[in-house]
Design an enzyme around this catalytic site. Sequence first.
Site, mmCIF file in Angstrom:
data_model
loop_
_atom_site.group_PDB
_atom_site.id
_atom_site.type_symbol
_atom_site.label_atom_id
_atom_site.label_comp_id
_atom_site.label_asym_id
_atom_site.label_seq_id
_atom_site.Cartn_x
_atom_site.Cartn_y
_atom_site.Cartn_z
ATOM 1 N N ASP A 47 -22.408 -17.832 3.924
ATOM 2 C CA ASP A 47 -23.103 -18.864 3.141
ATOM 3 C C ASP A 47 -22.938 -20.235 3.803
ATOM 4 O O ASP A 47 -21.863 -20.830 3.751
ATOM 5 C CB ASP A 47 -22.542 -18.918 1.712
ATOM 6 C CG ASP A 47 -23.313 -19.916 0.863
ATOM 7 O OD1 ASP A 47 -24.408 -19.552 0.395
ATOM 8 O OD2 ASP A 47 -22.855 -21.060 0.702
ATOM 9 N N HIS A 84 -30.963 -26.871 -2.244
ATOM 10 C CA HIS A 84 -29.534 -27.131 -2.475
ATOM 11 C C HIS A 84 -29.242 -27.757 -3.844
ATOM 12 O O HIS A 84 -28.156 -27.593 -4.401
ATOM 13 C CB HIS A 84 -29.004 -28.047 -1.363
ATOM 14 C CG HIS A 84 -27.551 -27.885 -1.060
ATOM 15 N ND1 HIS A 84 -27.033 -27.906 0.208
ATOM 16 C CD2 HIS A 84 -26.479 -27.687 -1.867
ATOM 17 C CE1 HIS A 84 -25.722 -27.752 0.160
ATOM 18 N NE2 HIS A 84 -25.355 -27.609 -1.090
ATOM 19 N N LYS A 112 -29.456 -23.671 3.223
ATOM 20 C CA LYS A 112 -30.004 -24.438 2.089
ATOM 21 C C LYS A 112 -30.739 -25.671 2.595
ATOM 22 O O LYS A 112 -30.304 -26.294 3.577
ATOM 23 C CB LYS A 112 -28.873 -24.873 1.144
ATOM 24 C CG LYS A 112 -27.951 -23.726 0.750
ATOM 25 C CD LYS A 112 -26.835 -24.138 -0.192
ATOM 26 C CE LYS A 112 -25.803 -23.018 -0.306
ATOM 27 N NZ LYS A 112 -24.649 -23.143 0.611
ATOM 28 N N TYR A 125 -23.993 -28.700 5.827
ATOM 29 C CA TYR A 125 -22.658 -28.414 6.379
ATOM 30 C C TYR A 125 -22.595 -28.624 7.898
ATOM 31 O O TYR A 125 -21.520 -28.600 8.485
ATOM 32 C CB TYR A 125 -22.208 -26.970 6.074
ATOM 33 C CG TYR A 125 -22.267 -26.538 4.625
ATOM 34 C CD1 TYR A 125 -22.387 -27.455 3.588
ATOM 35 C CD2 TYR A 125 -22.193 -25.185 4.289
ATOM 36 C CE1 TYR A 125 -22.458 -27.036 2.259
ATOM 37 C CE2 TYR A 125 -22.259 -24.765 2.965
ATOM 38 C CZ TYR A 125 -22.394 -25.693 1.961
ATOM 39 O OH TYR A 125 -22.460 -25.267 0.661
#
Length: 292
Positions: free
Chosen positions: A50, A114, A80, A55
């Site tokens: 994930d 997100h 996302k 990120y």
Amino acid sequence: MARQLSLSSSFKLNSGYEIPLLGFGVYQTPPSDTSAAVQEAIKAGYRHIDSAAFYQNEAACADGMLKSGIPREEVFFTTKVPPNSISYEAAKREIGKSLREVSQLKYIDLVLLHAPYGGREGRLGGWRALVEAVEAGTVRSIGVSNYGVHHLEELENYIKDTDAKQGKGKGGTLSVNQIELHPWLQRKEIIDWCQKRGVLVEAWAPLAQANRWNDPSLRDIVKRTGKTEAQILLRWSLQKGFSPLPKSVTPSRIVENTKVFDFVLSDSEMASLETDEYDYHGWDPTTSGLDN
Ligand SMILES: NC(=O)c1ccc[n+]([C@@H]2O[C@H](COP(=O)([O-])OP(=O)(O)OC[C@H]3O[C@@H](n4cnc5c(N)ncnc54)[C@H](OP(=O)(O)O)[C@@H]3O)[C@@H](O)[C@H]2O)c1
């Protein structure tokens, strides 16, 4: 008695694709450490990673997946669309960017919005960009993250209307809602809404970011079972029917967090972990208004 679960247990999404239930989270994993962590996770048996554009480690995830030696199609990869890009144009651009980051993977298994930001037009535009990516064959399944019931209903109405006007399937298929979940943040209404419709609930921060190890009920179960706090929280999540996404960069913990299939929490142990707390970590977009 909880249904029989194993490390290879999966869930059939509304899209028709299977997703392995235990996922591996990489939020706050530095890009330079991500490939190694993902390889460690795959070696330990995880088959679901994930990530998110936010990120900044999508490419490193893809690198770890390929270096693991496990065939691409056996490892499920999620990313996302960033919270500040929830509109048709921005989401389209971001999906293209993510696809380039992980180009070696050939396709992305799951893309989520997100957060439910951007107002109605932004959210539904962002969703339309996801639907187009599925139609183009570059993304297999789509969903949302941090959606409350009011956001989910807006999306469901849009899908129904679009299907009615343009033909079945044209509105897209909602497969997942990823929200923060653990015994101190239980969100029963959102879960009910999703589970009634076959929408998989993914649990982010399933370990409550390791902040609640001193909880008395948790401590009791630790003593009784000999399992660790983390293992008990992951087992709780699985027995609730969620897909938990524990994050770790520590090899021993990455392995520890997979050893959750050789014990069952009894009904009374599950009941002892019921709380009315609303203890969230960092952000809570599920409660944001429809105008945000
Ligand atoms: N959609 C969203 O808005 C959203 C938001 C947040 C997170 N997520 C997803 O959910 C994943 C998990 O959430 P999270 O990272 O916030 O929190 P989490 O998984 O609940 O907790 C991670 C923390 O627990 C520690 N830890 C892991 N296993 C442990 C163990 N067995 N014993 C003791 N400590 C342990 C980790 O330390 P070490 O790494 O140092 O081992 C890290 O500090 C993320 O990585 C991301 O994929 C999504």
